[in-house]
Each structure stands twice: as structure tokens, then as C-alpha cells.
Design an enzyme around this catalytic site. Structure first.
Site, short mmCIF file in Angstrom:
data_model
loop_
_atom_site.label_atom_id
_atom_site.label_comp_id
_atom_site.label_asym_id
_atom_site.label_seq_id
_atom_site.Cartn_x
_atom_site.Cartn_y
_atom_site.Cartn_z
N GLU A 45 37.72 63.11 18.73
CA GLU A 45 36.83 64.12 19.32
C GLU A 45 37.70 65.17 20.01
OE1 GLU A 45 33.93 62.80 22.25
OE2 GLU A 45 32.87 64.69 21.98
N CYS A 232 30.13 63.65 22.09
CA CYS A 232 29.19 64.60 22.69
C CYS A 232 29.32 66.01 22.12
CB CYS A 232 29.36 64.61 24.20
SG CYS A 232 28.80 63.09 24.95
N ASN A 370 24.69 60.97 17.98
CA ASN A 370 25.82 60.33 18.67
C ASN A 370 25.29 59.31 19.67
OD1 ASN A 370 28.41 59.81 19.81
ND2 ASN A 370 27.91 61.24 21.44
N GLU A 371 25.08 59.75 20.90
CA GLU A 371 24.56 58.82 21.93
C GLU A 371 23.12 59.22 22.22
OE1 GLU A 371 27.20 58.79 25.30
OE2 GLU A 371 28.40 57.20 24.40
O1 AHR Z 1 34.55 59.35 24.14
C1 AHR Z 1 34.10 60.21 25.13
C2 AHR Z 1 32.59 60.38 25.14
O2 AHR Z 1 31.99 59.18 25.51
C3 AHR Z 1 31.94 60.70 23.84
O3 AHR Z 1 31.95 62.05 23.55
C4 AHR Z 1 30.55 60.24 24.02
O4 AHR Z 1 29.95 59.84 22.83
C5 AHR Z 1 30.65 59.15 25.06
O5 AHR Z 1 29.81 59.38 26.11
#
Ligand code: AHR
Length: 646
Positions: A45, A232, A370-371
Site C-alpha cells: 500500500e 485504505c 477493503n475494511e
Molecule cells: O495497513 C495499514 C492499514 O490498516 C490499511 O490501509 C487498512 O486496511 C488497515 O486499517
């Protein structure tokens, strides 16, 4: 207590320790269930300046003048302003206008110090390119200089910009010294000025535009799967700034810059220029996956912006696309599969071919979301899944179980993923060492009939948030549980992957770097060990008929690789005192020891950019066999890896 009594007590206690710490483990050498080649991988990321200012080798920050403050990262002197009239690139329309001050001594120039200085290496050449034009059709001259931190010019050249149409001008600059704080200077030396844009400086040893040392750090992990581009940043702070892969392919000059969702999360620093240039985009991610031998696993937005950043109920309509308006998101998924796998006559397959890769990338997995948590997610995921299944029934789809490792949102997420028949469910956990030790059995009781597990983000966080040996050892202990449950856990990727030591806001991270070098953390070594030893099949390893997942502070797993004919036994001793273990092999009479590794340290041991090998696994003597048994001794706080052939 007198000394005599103390000595006597010590003799009794010492004599008792080995007796308490004797174990007999039975390894059944008949291959069990198959292990997925994707078992251990990486998750990238753009966080902590992981892409721009990191893996992407570009040294110029804000090279296209597209930051909200168009001149951020640039220092200017003299007549420098920003223009947008008849730009070189329609999606990156800003450029710099350099005009003479009309005074011999008053210079017009711009300087760029890159991301925390430019890392220059002795003897390395750097390719400089820029687009330029002279508005009235005359000629203009620029001197370009590579400058060291002490102000000494390392090398320079003169570029003559001529004519009104935008053209690309190139030269090479060489550094004569190692310098972490170099910079680029562009000086107008003619009476006539010019417009310049997309100013790029790349070390010659880049790998497809990426930093070759960091690419090696990834390749040496031998990852089986490569999840990208987040995290994120896929969600964005709002939908307008979500990650849109279509903006990241095609000519780099015309990939529209986007803000980085992490720009907002620095508590004690302000980075106005944390933006995504997308020089590292989806094409480069696919190339990298192919290069390091990992299955590509792109994550796409599901029609929801970052839920953390949009908790205010008033934002709900801005942050989540109405279900009836999901078509562009559905198209993004379908078109991505075509970009990766489509024939060169398809619209997106053609673009891939034009970019240099006519052969398909053979994409097998995509993740949507993602989350995500709560009902808004499955409502949006369902139509996307239906459309993908209809057109591409073989693609495996990964859904999210949210940001927590348990609790009501997690359970709800899992139930919904079962209902929607997701192929895998992504779980995330950033927890302390005890959690990791206590969760070595986490997957033992998971339903074997439902979706498989993708541990898409996890890391052990010690109080200091540093990448200590303690955190790596706890991860190793937990990961023996992933080995044991490899029939249900099909993928696991540590997170985050990278941190720029000068610009991070999230730790721990697997690989740290500055603009000169990088360091592999103890956690990196644990990941490498697991990805190179998961083999092709699981083996049963038991003591008195039960698995080893914390009994007497020991954690163990065994695997078989049918191609190399190797058995690997991994044992973590999480206690402070030694353990003696007899390994007894069942089902084969020809076991031969091959090699052994011990990863042993003190809890606070770390590697650093200046001391990269402070704590690394060491080769030790392979144990000797006594018939079909052997004995290994693990000192306290040790991860032992024993390889045998059959
Ligand atoms: O890995 C860091 C962050 O942690 C990621 O972007 C997210 O998916 C999680 O909250």
C-alpha cells in the site's frame, strides 16, 4: 538463606528443568492436504511514502505541478509561475513557466529536493527528462544540474528547448559521490523563457521504474501472492479520491495525480505533498507480481469511501454510492479482468499490449472492498459479485470481514460473505504478542465448508511499535498455526510492507528504507522462512496425539514438498528457557537431515538501516539421526527450522 542452601536449591531446580522440558513430537511423513502456492505473500500500500518517495524510483516530487499548491516541493527564484493554457497533458494540466528577470545577476531557477532529499549514489547515472516548449516559437536554454547536499554540482548539462509544440528533452546526469541529500536544479540561462512540465529524474538501475533494491527485498521473500494497491487508499477519504485503477495505466505523464488518504493521518508532521503520482500503477503492479512470481491480487473499491473517515452520519450519501449507481464500479471490476487477461483485440487488453505486455497476466483473484463493515457493504458487494460471476466465473472473489478480528461486525461480515459465496474472506488484525501467541489455534475450528481465509493484513504490535524480535517471534508462533491450517487459510500477507524512515506514520512495517538503502526487519525473515518452507503438503505433527500450539510455550508445524522431497519442521520456543524435543518420523525409514536454522534473540533486538544484520536467522548444524528419530534443543526465545529429505 545461606549460600550452601542456595546452591543445593539451584542444583535441584536445574536438574528438574531438562526433565520438565523433554518433548517427543511425532511427524507423520504421509502427505496431508495440499498447501496453496499462495500461502504466504505480500501486501503493498502507498502508506509511509511506500510508493512515491519509496518503491517508485522517481526522485522528483510533484514532478507535474499538480499538487493543490502547484509549486509544493519546488523552490523557486526569479520569474517562475504556473500555467494551464494549452497544456502538454490534459489530465495533468499544470506546468511551470520560467521567464528571465531581464537582469544579468538575477537568476530564474527551480530546485527540487525530492522526498526528504534525493539519494545519489557514487558512479550512478540518472536519466533526466522534461517536456518543454517556447511559446513564441524561438529557443530557450536550460542548465540542469545534479547538486550534492553541500551545494557542489555533481554534473550538469544544457538543454535547448525549441519551438512551440511540447517536446520531450532528455539527458543523463552522473553522481560522483554518495549523498543522501542531493537535489535537482534547473536554471534558465537564455533571455527567452520556456514552459516545462513532467520533470523526471530516475536512477539508471531502476527496474521498470521501481527502486531495484526494494524490488530485491520483495523478490527475496518469494511471495506466493501480491495484494495491491491497499488498504485504505482503495477507499479514499471520499469517493472522489478513491483509488481508480483506470487512472493509473497508460502514459505516466497523463495519469492524473490523486491525493493520498494517508496525508491526513500524520499527528506530528504536516506533509502537504503526500500525493499519488500513479507512476507506480496497475500495469507496474502486474509486472512486479510476474517478476517476483506472485499471484496478483488487486483490491477494488466497492462503492464506499473509508468508513473510519466518514463516521459522521451526515456524510453517508457522499461516502457511499447509491446501489443503483454502482455500474461504474462494476465496470471497473470487469474491465480490470479484461485489462489483465483479455485478448489484445479487446479494448483493455489492447492497452495492456500497447504498454508492453501482449501476453495476459493470468489474473485469478480480485478483492472487492477493503475494511468494510455493516449492511452497506454486502448491499454493494452483491451486484458486483453477480456481474463478475456472470462474465468471469473462474475468477475468485475476496470479500472483507471488516477491520476487527472478532466481535459483532466481524461475525456479521463473515455470515454475509458465506451468504454471498465469496471464495475467500479477508481478515485483518494488528495485535500484541500475547494475542498472536494465544491465537495459534485461531483457525483450528473454522468451518471447512465455507469460504477460505485470506489473512490480508496482520502484524504483531509491541508497545514501542517497533519491529523487534519479540514481535517476529510471536508472528512465527502464530504462523505455525497458519501452516497447520493451510487447508482453510489460503493466503496471508503481513502489513504494512514498507516505511520510509523519514516519512512514516504507521509502524511496525516489514521493510524500512531511506533514500539510500533498506533494511529487512526480523519480521521480514520470519515471512521469508514461511514462504520458502510451506511446501506442497501439510504433515501432521503431534505430541501424545495433539497439535502443538502453545503447550509448554511451544508452537510447531511440519510440511512436505513433493518437488524437492523435503520435510521442514518449524518449532518456536516462546519461553525463556530451553526445550529439548525428540522428533520421531513415522511412515518412512529413510529420513535424512539436511540443514537447520535458528532465529534467536532478545526481545528488543532490531535491525536498523545502519546495522542491518543485528538479528538474522543463523545456519546451525543439522541434527543427527538416530534411526528414525533426532533430538533438537531450542534455547529460550528461539525459532528453529529443521529440514530433512525423504
Ligand atoms: O495497513 C495499514 C492499514 O490498516 C490499511 O490501509 C487498512 O486496511 C488497515 O486499517
Amino acid at each position: 538463606m545461606n549460600n550452601k542452601l542456595l546452591s543445593l536449591l539451584w542444583i535441584i531446580v536445574s536438574a528438574a528443568i531438562p526433565a520438565m522440558a523433554q518433548h517427543v513430537y511425532t511427524v507423520d511423513t504421509r502427505p496431508g492436504t495440499a498447501v496453496q502456492p499462495t500461502a504466504y505473500g505480500i501486501f503493498f500500500e502507498d502508506i509511509n511514502f511506500g510508493a512515491d518517495g519509496g518503491l517508485y524510483a522517481e526522485l522528483v516530487a510533484n514532478r507535474s505541478f499538480e499538487c493543490p499548491n502547484a509549486l509544493s516541493s519546488w523552490q523557486t527564484i526569479g520569474n517562475v509561475r504556473i500555467g494551464t493554457d494549452r497544456p502538454a497533458f490534459s489530465r495533468n494540466p499544470h506546468y511551470a513557466i520560467l521567464e528571465s528577470s531581464g537582469h544579468a545577476e538575477r537568476k530564474t531557477m527551480i530546485e527540487n529536493h525530492g522526498y526528504f532529499g534525493m539519494g545519489l549514489r557514487k558512479g550512478m547515472t540518472y536519466g533526466l527528462s522534461l517536456y518543454g516548449r517556447v511559446n513564441d516559437g524561438g529557443t530557450s536554454r536550460l542548465v540542469v544540474q545534479l547538486v550534492g547536499n553541500n551545494g557542489k554540482v555533481q554534473s550538469h548539462d544544457t538543454l535547448t528547448i525549441d519551438g512551440t509544440p511540447w517536446k520531450c528533452y532528455k539527458t543523463s546526469l552522473r553522481s560522483e559521490t554518495n549523498d543522501a541529500g542531493g537535489y535537482l536544479r534547473i536554471l534558465l540561462v537564455s533571455p527567452d523563457g520556456c514552459d516545462i512540465d513532467h520533470i523526471s529524474l530516475m536512477p539508471d538501475d531502476n527496474w521498470n521504474g521501481l527502486r531495484s533494491d526494494l524490488v530485491a527485498d520483495l523478490a527475496d521473500l518469494h511471495p506466493g501472492v501480491f495484494r495491491f494497491p491497499g488498504g485504505c487508499i482503495v477507499e479514499g477519504a471520499d469517493l472522489a479520491t478513491r483509488y481508480q485503477w483506470k487512472n493509473t495505466v497508460g502514459a505516466v505523464e497523463d495519469r492524473p495525480q490523486n491525493e493520498n488518504r494517508w496525508a491526513y493521518s500524520y499527528s506530528n508532521k504536516y506533509f502537504p505533498s503526500y500525493y499519488q503520482s500513479y507512476g507506480l500503477g496497475f500495469y507496474e503492479y502486474f509486472l512486479l507480481a510476474e517478476h517476483i512470481g506472485a499471484e496478483p491480487l488487486p483490491v477494488l473499491n466497492c462503492g464506499m469511501a473509508c468508513q473510519y473517515q466518514n463516521r459522521n452520519p451526515k456524510n453517508v450519501f457522499d461516502a457511499n454510492v447509491p446501489v443503483e449507481d454502482l455500474q461504474p464500479y462494476i465496470n471497473d471490476a470487469l474491465d480490470l479482468i479484461e485489462f489483465a487477461n483479455g485478448s489484445v483485440t479487446s479494448a483493455w487488453g489492447r492497452l495492456r499490449a500497447e504498454m508492453g505486455h501482449p501476453k495476459p497476466f493470468n489474473l485469478k483473484y480480485i478483492a472487492i472492498g477493503n475494511e468494510q463493515w455493516g449492511a452497506l457493504y454486502p448491499e454493494r458487494l452483491e451486484p458486483i459479485i453477480k456481474a463478475v460471476r456472470k462474465k468471469y466465473p473462474d475468477i475468485k472473489i475476496i470479500g472483507s470481514s471488516g477491520p476487527s478480528a472478532d466481535g459483532s461486525n466481524f461475525k456479521y461480515g463473515w455470515n454475509e460473505m458465506r451468504r454471498l459465496k465469496a471464495d475467500l474472506v479477508d481478515e485483518h488484525y494488528y495485535k500484541d504478542p500475547n494475542w498472536f501467541l494465544n491465537n495459534a489455534r485461531r483457525y483450528d475450528k473454522y468451518d471447512r465448508k465455507g469460504p477460505k481465509v485470506f489473512a490480508g493484513e496482520y502484524a504483531c504490535k509491541v508497545r514501542s511499535r517497533r519491529n523487534t524480535f519479540e514481535s517476529a517471534l510471536a508472528e512465527a508462533a502464530f504462523m505455525t498455526g497458519l501452516d497447520r491450517n493451510s487447508d482453510i487459510v489460503h493466503m496471508a500477507t503481513y502489513a504494512p510492507l514498507f516505511a520510509n524512515a523519514n516519512g512514516y506514520q504507521w509502524s511496525p512495517d516489514l521493510i524500512w528504507f531511506d533514500n539510500m538503502t533498506s533494511v529487512r526487519t526480523p519480521n521480514w525473515y520470519v515471512q521469508q522462512i514461511f514462504s520458502t518452507t510451506h511446501g506442497t503438503h501439510k504433515l501432521t505433527l503431534t505430541e501424545d496425539g495433539h497439535d502443538i500450539a502453545g503447550e509448554d510455550s511451544l508452537y510447531a508445524s511440519a510440511t512436505w514438498d513433493k518437488d524437492t522431497r523435503q520435510i521442514v519442521v518449524k518449532v518456536v520456543n516462546a519461553s525463556l528457557s530451553p526445550r529439548t524435543i525428540t522428533l520421531r518420523f513415522k511412515g518412512s525409514r529413510s529420513i535424512k537431515p539436511k540443514s537447520a536454522l535458528a532465529f534467536h534473540g532478545n526481545d528488543n533486538d532490531e535491525n536498523s538501516l545502519r546495522n542491518k544484520s543485528n538479528i538474522v536467522p543463523k545456519d546451525i548444524n543439522a541434527p543427527t539421526m538416530d534411526g528414525n528419530s533426532t533430538q533438537v534443543v531450542l534455547p529460550g526465545r528461539t525459532f528453529g527450522v529443521y529440514t530433512f529429505t525423504k
